[in-house]
Design a protein around this motif. Structure first.
Motif, mmCIF file in Angstrom:
data_model
loop_
_atom_site.group_PDB
_atom_site.id
_atom_site.type_symbol
_atom_site.label_atom_id
_atom_site.label_comp_id
_atom_site.label_asym_id
_atom_site.label_seq_id
_atom_site.Cartn_x
_atom_site.Cartn_y
_atom_site.Cartn_z
ATOM 1 N N GLU A 140 36.206 -18.200 5.530
ATOM 2 C CA GLU A 140 35.402 -17.291 4.842
ATOM 3 C C GLU A 140 34.048 -17.594 4.790
ATOM 4 O O GLU A 140 33.094 -16.799 5.015
ATOM 5 N N LYS A 141 33.781 -19.003 4.604
ATOM 6 C CA LYS A 141 32.225 -19.360 4.590
ATOM 7 C C LYS A 141 31.832 -19.163 6.167
ATOM 8 O O LYS A 141 30.434 -18.834 6.296
ATOM 9 N N LEU A 142 32.400 -19.570 6.977
ATOM 10 C CA LEU A 142 32.069 -19.371 8.415
ATOM 11 C C LEU A 142 31.803 -17.926 8.891
ATOM 12 O O LEU A 142 31.007 -17.377 9.186
ATOM 13 N N ALA A 143 32.676 -17.147 8.444
ATOM 14 C CA ALA A 143 32.758 -15.448 8.483
ATOM 15 C C ALA A 143 31.384 -15.234 7.845
ATOM 16 O O ALA A 143 30.640 -14.156 8.583
ATOM 17 N N CYS A 144 31.170 -15.604 6.764
ATOM 18 C CA CYS A 144 30.023 -15.059 5.885
ATOM 19 C C CYS A 144 28.565 -15.555 6.554
ATOM 20 O O CYS A 144 27.713 -14.790 6.457
ATOM 21 N N ALA A 145 28.553 -16.678 6.995
ATOM 22 C CA ALA A 145 27.376 -17.266 7.547
ATOM 23 C C ALA A 145 27.193 -16.511 8.917
ATOM 24 O O ALA A 145 25.812 -16.095 9.355
ATOM 25 N N TYR A 146 28.133 -16.195 9.680
ATOM 26 C CA TYR A 146 28.292 -15.411 10.832
ATOM 27 C C TYR A 146 27.528 -14.058 10.598
ATOM 28 O O TYR A 146 26.702 -13.570 11.343
ATOM 29 N N ALA A 147 27.991 -13.473 9.536
ATOM 30 C CA ALA A 147 27.390 -11.833 9.173
ATOM 31 C C ALA A 147 26.055 -12.027 8.667
ATOM 32 O O ALA A 147 25.187 -11.257 9.030
ATOM 33 N N ARG A 148 25.863 -13.000 7.969
ATOM 34 C CA ARG A 148 24.441 -13.304 7.413
ATOM 35 C C ARG A 148 23.286 -13.402 8.533
ATOM 36 O O ARG A 148 22.365 -12.870 8.621
ATOM 37 N N PHE A 149 23.687 -14.148 9.541
ATOM 38 C CA PHE A 149 23.042 -14.571 10.437
ATOM 39 C C PHE A 149 22.617 -13.408 11.379
ATOM 40 O O PHE A 149 21.397 -13.056 11.728
ATOM 41 N N ALA A 150 23.528 -12.574 11.757
ATOM 42 C CA ALA A 150 23.617 -11.437 12.575
ATOM 43 C C ALA A 150 22.447 -10.177 11.716
ATOM 44 O O ALA A 150 21.707 -9.658 12.479
ATOM 45 N N VAL A 151 22.868 -10.218 10.485
ATOM 46 C CA VAL A 151 21.948 -9.216 9.722
ATOM 47 C C VAL A 151 20.556 -9.586 9.647
ATOM 48 O O VAL A 151 19.557 -8.779 9.650
ATOM 49 N N ASP A 152 20.356 -11.186 9.405
ATOM 50 C CA ASP A 152 18.910 -11.562 9.286
ATOM 51 C C ASP A 152 18.396 -11.712 10.854
ATOM 52 O O ASP A 152 17.065 -11.565 10.762
#
Length: 249
Positions: A140-152
């Motif tokens: 979950e933490k890995l996936a959330c970081a992945y998505a946040r990086f992409a959005v930012d």
């Protein structure tokens, strides 16, 4: 009168000889002066070039890093269309030819930019997953970081997975760096898969496909948390991953 003429006849050739000799001396001295002047000019020019290089090195340090930093800035403000080797030269204050000493063409520049992006992505994911307990929380933490990086970093994320670098095998270091985020997911699932006898390869593909697919939909604004009643990005990612909860626990 006769004597004067005889003296004149005798002296004139000497005068001509002296004048000719003086002319040759003047020509020789002029040539020496020009050579000296040229040497001084060249020495001054060389010294100026050396001073410039010292100042340039002082200001920019590592030119390649300066060019990459400028590329990321240009990408964030002007997008991929505004990114070129010429725009990098202008942004860093170097000659138009200078960037070509590090990047042969735009594709090579994009590969270097993408590699930087993958390095940052992997670092963000690793930091986010620090201290997680169990495979599910870590994923979950890995996936959330992945998505946040992409959005930012939408323009950067677009290059990392864009068609411009579809043939990633052309850039071996990029291909290796690109696999780091996938490796983090694989490592998070390896222990659990070993304990249950599941095939970690297929489980990793399932999680990464869900993570990347969901992130791509969000980045391309084809899906948003509000559309499906999620409070925020992290909630959307976690709830979606919840579908695989039995396999991740």
């Amino acid at each position: 009168m006769f004597l004067r003429r005889r003296i004149s006849i005798a002296i004139d050739p000497c005068i001509c000889t002296v004048q000719s000799w003086l002319r040759r001396v003047r020509i020789t001295l002029r040539g020496v002066a020009l050579r000296i002047q040229g040497t001084v000019f060249m020495s001054a020019e060389t010294a100026t070039a050396v001073d410039f290089q010292k100042k340039f090195k002082y200001h920019h340090g590592n030119l390649r890093e300066a060019l990459l930093a400028a590329a990321l800035d240009i990408l964030a403000t002007d997008g991929i269309d505004g990114l070129s080797l010429r725009s990098l030269a202008r942004a860093t204050g170097v000659t138009q030819a200078a960037p070509y000493s590090h990047f042969r063409d735009k594709d090579e520049l994009l590969a270097a930019v993408a590699e930087t992006g993958f390095q940052r992505l992997a670092l963000s994911m690793a930091e986010a997953a620090t201290g997680a307990k169990g495979a599910q929380e870590k994923i979950e933490k890995l996936a959330c970081a992945y998505a946040r990086f992409a959005v930012d970093n939408k323009p950067l994320f677009g290059i990392m997975f864009g068609r411009e670098l579809a043939d990633i095998k052309r850039f071996p270091t990029l291909a290796m760096t690109a696999g780091k985020s996938y490796a983090l997911i694989s490592a998070a699932l390896a222990q659990k898969a070993a304990a249950t006898g599941e095939d970690a390869r297929f489980l990793t593909v399932a999680v990464w496909s869900l993570c990347h697919g969901l992130t791509t939909l969000i980045v391309e604004e084809k899906l948003s948390p509000a559309q499906i009643g999620a409070a925020d990005l992290d909630t959307l990612v976690k709830r979606t991953l919840g579908v695989l909860a039995p396999q991740l626990g």
